[in-house]
Write a protein that holds these residues in place. Structure first.
Motif, short mmCIF file in Angstrom:
data_model
loop_
_atom_site.label_atom_id
_atom_site.label_comp_id
_atom_site.label_asym_id
_atom_site.label_seq_id
_atom_site.Cartn_x
_atom_site.Cartn_y
_atom_site.Cartn_z
N ASN A 231 -27.80 -51.28 2.44
CA ASN A 231 -27.50 -49.98 2.98
C ASN A 231 -26.13 -49.33 2.83
O ASN A 231 -25.91 -48.43 2.61
CB ASN A 231 -27.83 -50.17 4.44
CG ASN A 231 -29.45 -50.16 4.97
OD1 ASN A 231 -30.12 -49.72 4.16
ND2 ASN A 231 -29.84 -50.90 5.89
N SER A 232 -25.11 -50.33 2.96
CA SER A 232 -23.76 -50.24 2.76
C SER A 232 -23.34 -49.49 1.26
O SER A 232 -22.73 -48.49 1.04
CB SER A 232 -22.81 -51.07 3.31
OG SER A 232 -22.81 -51.49 4.61
N TYR A 233 -24.09 -50.39 0.43
CA TYR A 233 -23.95 -49.99 -1.09
C TYR A 233 -24.36 -48.54 -1.37
O TYR A 233 -23.95 -47.84 -2.05
CB TYR A 233 -24.41 -51.31 -1.86
CG TYR A 233 -23.81 -51.11 -3.38
CD1 TYR A 233 -22.59 -52.01 -3.61
CD2 TYR A 233 -24.52 -50.67 -4.36
CE1 TYR A 233 -22.27 -51.78 -4.90
CE2 TYR A 233 -23.89 -50.64 -5.66
CZ TYR A 233 -22.70 -51.15 -5.89
OH TYR A 233 -22.34 -51.19 -7.25
N ILE A 234 -25.59 -48.35 -0.86
CA ILE A 234 -26.24 -47.09 -0.98
C ILE A 234 -25.53 -46.15 -0.82
O ILE A 234 -25.47 -44.78 -1.11
CB ILE A 234 -27.79 -47.04 -0.43
CG1 ILE A 234 -28.64 -48.19 -1.30
CG2 ILE A 234 -28.35 -45.74 -0.42
CD1 ILE A 234 -30.09 -48.05 -0.84
N GLY A 258 -38.27 -60.11 7.32
CA GLY A 258 -37.60 -60.79 7.97
C GLY A 258 -36.79 -60.13 9.10
O GLY A 258 -36.49 -58.81 9.02
N SER A 259 -36.19 -60.87 9.95
CA SER A 259 -35.77 -60.23 11.28
C SER A 259 -34.49 -59.53 10.80
O SER A 259 -34.01 -58.50 11.62
CB SER A 259 -35.28 -61.36 12.36
OG SER A 259 -34.48 -62.43 11.77
N SER A 260 -33.78 -59.92 9.93
CA SER A 260 -32.36 -59.29 9.82
C SER A 260 -32.47 -58.14 8.46
O SER A 260 -31.52 -57.52 8.50
CB SER A 260 -31.52 -60.38 9.15
OG SER A 260 -31.84 -60.95 7.70
N THR A 261 -33.67 -58.13 7.79
CA THR A 261 -33.84 -56.99 6.85
C THR A 261 -34.73 -56.02 7.00
O THR A 261 -35.16 -55.19 6.21
CB THR A 261 -34.24 -57.79 5.56
OG1 THR A 261 -35.41 -58.27 5.85
CG2 THR A 261 -33.32 -58.65 5.26
N THR A 262 -35.64 -55.99 8.43
CA THR A 262 -36.77 -55.13 8.76
C THR A 262 -35.87 -53.79 8.51
O THR A 262 -36.57 -52.61 7.90
CB THR A 262 -37.14 -55.22 9.97
OG1 THR A 262 -37.71 -56.56 9.97
CG2 THR A 262 -38.43 -54.40 10.25
N GLU A 263 -34.78 -53.43 8.89
CA GLU A 263 -34.13 -51.96 8.87
C GLU A 263 -34.18 -51.59 7.55
O GLU A 263 -34.25 -50.40 7.52
CB GLU A 263 -32.85 -52.11 9.48
CG GLU A 263 -32.35 -52.66 10.89
CD GLU A 263 -33.38 -51.88 11.62
OE1 GLU A 263 -33.22 -50.78 11.60
OE2 GLU A 263 -34.30 -52.36 12.66
N ILE A 264 -34.09 -52.36 6.45
CA ILE A 264 -34.13 -51.90 5.09
C ILE A 264 -35.51 -50.82 4.94
O ILE A 264 -35.47 -49.74 4.41
CB ILE A 264 -34.06 -52.95 4.09
CG1 ILE A 264 -32.55 -53.62 4.19
CG2 ILE A 264 -34.19 -52.23 2.65
CD1 ILE A 264 -32.40 -54.75 3.01
#
Length: 277
Positions: A231-234, A258-264
């Motif tokens: 997200n930061s790179y985009i 995954g719990s840490s990547t669902t936001e993507i």
């Protein structure tokens, strides 16, 4: 000439994905197979219940066939100056089973589909059909987010997992696509700690050999969750498409569920191109 499978449920989202594919391949000769899959239990609970004296053909097949013909006729007219061949396909089966059968019988090189998700709070969530195609159909798949307006994929972002190799067929397939359609490749090797990975050590040598003359950036990022990195790179670069090299379900599961990547998956705003290792 490529064989490209376009999946549609006649929604605006799927039609937008079809249009993206045709714009992407302008100026080339390709065979487009436009597939609509009806789910069997939908027939039993809906159409057959209200069909009355109508034949099964009229109530189930003819309606979908007419809608598909209208869609394909419109595409042929809009892209009449291109060297595109279209074939209509209708199937009544489990969605993924139908897609797998067409991939095999038509020797498909690429699947294109919309996210078939739902929109809530301006976040697009991948629908079950999209997830299942990526998980269960071993064919490069291009997924177009809802309401995405076509832009040439000039810059592609490739996040690399712990075990992803830049010395394999999946990466070679990505490079073929990149050299045809884009101008720059951004590679991000994402790792959970500062330990040097075996694949990381091989990256530079392989990249320098096979990306010679091609514009690229290579970065190694550690101690940062994958979704934050992407997200930061985009946000700080002009990325037009994200590519993934999927090893079975490992990276895919972390990238989307995954719990840490669902936001993507909720915030994905550019097309996603998946290659299976």
């Amino acid at each position: 000439m490529k064989n490209i499978l376009l999946l549609t449920d006649f929604s605006e989202n799927s039609i937008n994905a079809l249009q993206y594919a045709l714009k992407l391949f302008r100026g080339t000769s390709n065979n487009f197979f436009v597939l609509h899959v009806e789910v069997a239990n939908t027939f039993l609970t809906d159409d057959l219940m209200v069909s009355g004296n109508k034949s099964i053909y009229d109530s189930l097949i003819k309606k979908s066939k007419n809608k598909l013909k209208e869609l394909v006729d419109g595409l042929e007219e809009k892209f009449k100056n291109e060297s595109f061949n279209f074939e209509m396909l209708i199937d009544h089966d489990v969605f993924v089973d139908s897609v797998n059968q067409v991939v095999a019988s038509k020797d498909i090189d690429l699947i294109v589909m919309g996210t078939n998700g739902v929109t809530g709070a301006k976040e697009v969530i991948f629908g079950s059909n999209t997830i299942n195609v990526i998980r269960k159909v071993t064919c490069p798949t291009l997924v177009i987010p809802e309401d995405y307006e076509y832009a040439s994929p000039n810059e592609i972002l490739l996040p690399l997992d712990l075990n992803d190799s830049t010395n394999g067929n999946a990466f070679a397939d990505l490079m073929t696509f990149a050299k045809t359609h884009c101008e720059k490749l951004h590679l991000l090797r994402v790792k959970p700690n500062d330990e040097v990975l075996p694949e990381e050590q091989k990256d530079i040598e392989y990249i320098e050999t096979h990306l010679s003359g091609f514009d690229y950036e290579y970065h190694v990022v550690s101690n940062t969750p994958l979704d934050h990195v992407v997200n930061s790179y985009i946000q700080t670069h002009s990325i037009d498409l994200i590519a993934l090299l999927v090893q079975k379900e490992s990276l895919f599961e972390r990238f989307f569920t995954g719990s840490s990547t669902t936001e993507i998956s909720k915030k994905l705003k550019v097309p996603l191109l998946v290659f299976h290792v």
